[in-house]
Design a protein around this motif. Sequence first.
Motif, short mmCIF file in Angstrom:
data_model
loop_
_atom_site.label_atom_id
_atom_site.label_comp_id
_atom_site.label_asym_id
_atom_site.label_seq_id
_atom_site.Cartn_x
_atom_site.Cartn_y
_atom_site.Cartn_z
N UNK A 44 0.82 -1.21 0.00
CA UNK A 44 0.00 0.00 0.00
C UNK A 44 0.86 1.27 0.00
N UNK A 45 1.86 1.38 0.88
CA UNK A 45 2.67 2.62 0.88
C UNK A 45 3.42 2.81 -0.43
N UNK A 46 3.90 1.71 -0.98
CA UNK A 46 4.65 1.80 -2.23
C UNK A 46 3.72 2.25 -3.36
N UNK A 47 2.51 1.70 -3.31
CA UNK A 47 1.51 2.07 -4.30
C UNK A 47 1.25 3.58 -4.25
N UNK A 48 1.13 4.09 -3.04
CA UNK A 48 0.90 5.53 -2.86
C UNK A 48 2.07 6.33 -3.45
N UNK A 49 3.28 5.89 -3.19
CA UNK A 49 4.45 6.58 -3.72
C UNK A 49 4.37 6.67 -5.25
N UNK A 50 4.02 5.54 -5.87
CA UNK A 50 3.97 5.51 -7.35
C UNK A 50 2.87 6.43 -7.87
N UNK A 51 1.68 6.26 -7.29
CA UNK A 51 0.54 7.07 -7.77
C UNK A 51 0.83 8.56 -7.63
N UNK A 52 1.36 8.96 -6.50
CA UNK A 52 1.56 10.39 -6.25
C UNK A 52 2.74 10.98 -7.04
N UNK A 53 3.53 10.09 -7.69
CA UNK A 53 4.59 10.64 -8.54
C UNK A 53 3.98 11.21 -9.82
N UNK A 259 11.70 7.96 -5.69
CA UNK A 259 11.31 6.74 -4.99
C UNK A 259 10.88 5.65 -5.96
N UNK A 260 10.01 6.03 -6.89
CA UNK A 260 9.52 5.06 -7.87
C UNK A 260 10.66 4.54 -8.74
N UNK A 262 13.84 4.34 -7.99
CA UNK A 262 14.67 3.42 -7.20
C UNK A 262 14.02 2.05 -7.14
N UNK A 263 12.71 2.08 -6.94
CA UNK A 263 11.95 0.84 -6.86
C UNK A 263 12.09 0.02 -8.14
N UNK A 264 11.93 0.72 -9.27
CA UNK A 264 12.02 0.03 -10.56
C UNK A 264 13.42 -0.54 -10.78
N UNK A 265 14.42 0.26 -10.42
CA UNK A 265 15.81 -0.21 -10.59
C UNK A 265 16.04 -1.46 -9.74
N UNK A 266 15.60 -1.38 -8.47
CA UNK A 266 15.79 -2.52 -7.57
C UNK A 266 15.11 -3.76 -8.13
N UNK A 267 13.87 -3.57 -8.62
CA UNK A 267 13.11 -4.67 -9.19
C UNK A 267 13.85 -5.27 -10.38
N UNK A 268 14.36 -4.39 -11.22
CA UNK A 268 15.09 -4.82 -12.41
C UNK A 268 16.32 -5.65 -12.01
N UNK A 269 17.07 -5.13 -11.03
CA UNK A 269 18.29 -5.83 -10.59
C UNK A 269 17.94 -7.22 -10.06
N UNK A 270 16.88 -7.29 -9.25
CA UNK A 270 16.49 -8.58 -8.67
C UNK A 270 16.07 -9.56 -9.76
N UNK A 271 15.27 -9.08 -10.71
CA UNK A 271 14.79 -9.97 -11.77
C UNK A 271 15.96 -10.47 -12.63
#
Lengths: 282, 379
Positions: A44-53, A259-260, A262-271
């Motif tokens: 939920x908090x992450x979702x809020x971060x993305x939406x509010x960007x 924030x968003x 960073x999230x995408x980069x982290x996701x990319x690195x993990x995948x």
Amino acid sequence: MTAVKESDPYAPTEFRPKKVGFGRWVREHLVTFFGILGLLYLFAPIFVVIVFSFNKPKGLFNYTFTEFSFDAWTGVCDVPGMCDSLWLSIRIAFFSTLAATILGTIAAFALVRHKFRGRGFANILIFVPMATPEVVVGSSLLVLFVNMGVPLGQLTIWIAHTMFCLSFVIVTVKARLVGLDPRLEQAAQDLYANRVQTFFRITFPLIMPGVVAAAMLSFSLSFDDFIITNFNSGSEVTFPMFVWGTSKKALPPQINVIGTAMLLIALFVVIVGRAIGKRRAR
Amino acid sequence: MTAADLNTGTGGLKIRGLHKHYGTFTAVDGIDLDVPEGSFFALLGPSGCGKTTTLRMVAGLEEPTAGEIMIGGKDISRQRPYQRPVNTVFQSYALFPHMTIFENVAFGLRRRKVDGVDAKVKEMLDLVEMGHLAHRKPTQLSGGQQQRIAVVRALVNKPKVLLLDEPLGALDLKLRRQMQLELKRIQTEVGITFIHVTHDQEEAMTMADTIAVLNKGKVEQMGAPVDLYENPRTAFVAGFLGQTNLLTAKVVGTSGDVLTTDFHGIKITMPVSRMAATTQEVEVGVRPEKIHIAELGEAPVGRNVVDGVIIDASFIGVSTQYVIRTLADAEEEITVFTQNSSTSLRRVGETVSAYWHPDHTFGLHEGAWQEAEAAEVAS
Ligand SMILES: Nc1ncnc2c1ncn2[C@@H]1O[C@H](COP(=O)(O)OP(=O)(O)OP(=O)(O)O)[C@@H](O)[C@H]1O
Ligand SMILES: [Mg+2]
């Protein structure tokens, strides 16, 4: 309902009339339900971060969603000082990760491979920096720097970050090293590999996942550290400090963009990491 | 001398006075071995007797406390493992999990910068009929396949000596029998000296040209499998290599090649060379399958004869096992294996004559039966 019963080989053998209805449906899906609830809680908090960007707030604070727009994404560096602080944080995270990973890996080797007096004690000491409250670490480091006459700035931030990342690296790499069969290295030596070749062809590739995990952990720990940095930064402003400082006057959506991203980069690195891991395991 | 020509030339393995101490514990206690070039040599002994330690010292993975290890007359005991013309097949195989089978096998060749790696690896993989699996990772192979790759990875380097540490220990019985034959075939084909560590006496006897029996860090006896079995020089060897009968007796004299002992008034003779003890009190031994059974008093002349009562008979298909209690001493029992070539089975309670050829008799020191029994349990 009979179809369900037949397809379930582990159903109780005694006959029990099955109730058809909402209660039964809930019972059957309870695990899924709680699973989803847990994920919601996390995201939920992450979702809020993305939406509010994607918001275009009226006024200075990005608190209520008013209008969808890409303005914050196209003008990330429009907020004065933010991109400088971001760049500083990335630089510091990079160099402290580098230092902590190299030092920590070497230390892990020493702790696993070499028998010396006090090794058990050293293994316990590793956990002390992790267990110590950050305020204590931050303020003690400040006292140390002041007494030693080290001017506060990027150097002291780097030293501090390397220090608290080190424990995490040692623990992570050590776990990997302990699980490494020493006979693999002996086999390499038996097959004419000298020590250097053995390290780079056998040991390092096999502990690599641990080292990469340690580096990623270090980077994220360093990048978002606020408390220890706040004590030792002097006049430098890292990204977390910038966000904290600006949040009293304004909260621009560009912060959410970072924030968003960073999230995408982290996701990319993990995948990518998982894909490589799967390829290697094949 | 470069690494590449380490592995050319000839030479067997010679070990002199090899010791290894761990603190106050002595794992290897003065071992001397001579392994002729091109032979299949087995190190046989119970768990914990120092087989692995000995092998690791030859490979250079463990430093000897004292002693010399020579290959082709050259002392290698101070060389690093990667400098020795020796390769090892580890008990756990130790295949590199992050490399393909091909790269595993090519590893040693690449380190020595040998030419024609591809062809050599392929040839080796074909030797064990595994060429089609070259691109796989070790975890994708069965236990038997991994075992073959471990052998081939070492063999491709054409070492002077190949060390195998219980290479078949992890395989099931059927596969083990099959691999024993295959290893033997490979050894004959490549002609490299094999030193094969095992605690399975049957494995050692079927595969090896020469066996050294190890016990508590010492070589008990070394020789061809037949010699060890037929003429054990110590109680341990007698018990470790199959079943044995031991009777307490007294030496009464020798005449020429023949040594005579007395077992409660019964003369038991044997060749002098087969007596390992020098005392008067001895134990005379004979393997159960060497003994025949006749009606009481009808044993042929010129044999060692002991009369007794059959107290147990168990039919095992191809053979029958009898236990005979001697008339002379109710404490002594003789086990006999007879081939079921005749249909007349003896009954429990019958009094019979057990006899065997003096040449099949061997002599050990007094009290040997206890050690032999312990060794039999350990085998
Ligand atoms: N690193 C060590 N430190 C102390 N003792 C050791 C060490 N390595 C081996 N030993 C001891 O030395 C003895 C011989 O060990 P070794 O591994 O050579 O036995 P082994 O004959 O190979 O037995 P197994 O058939 O069970 O493999 C054992 O009693 C073992 O406990
Ligand atoms: Mg062993």
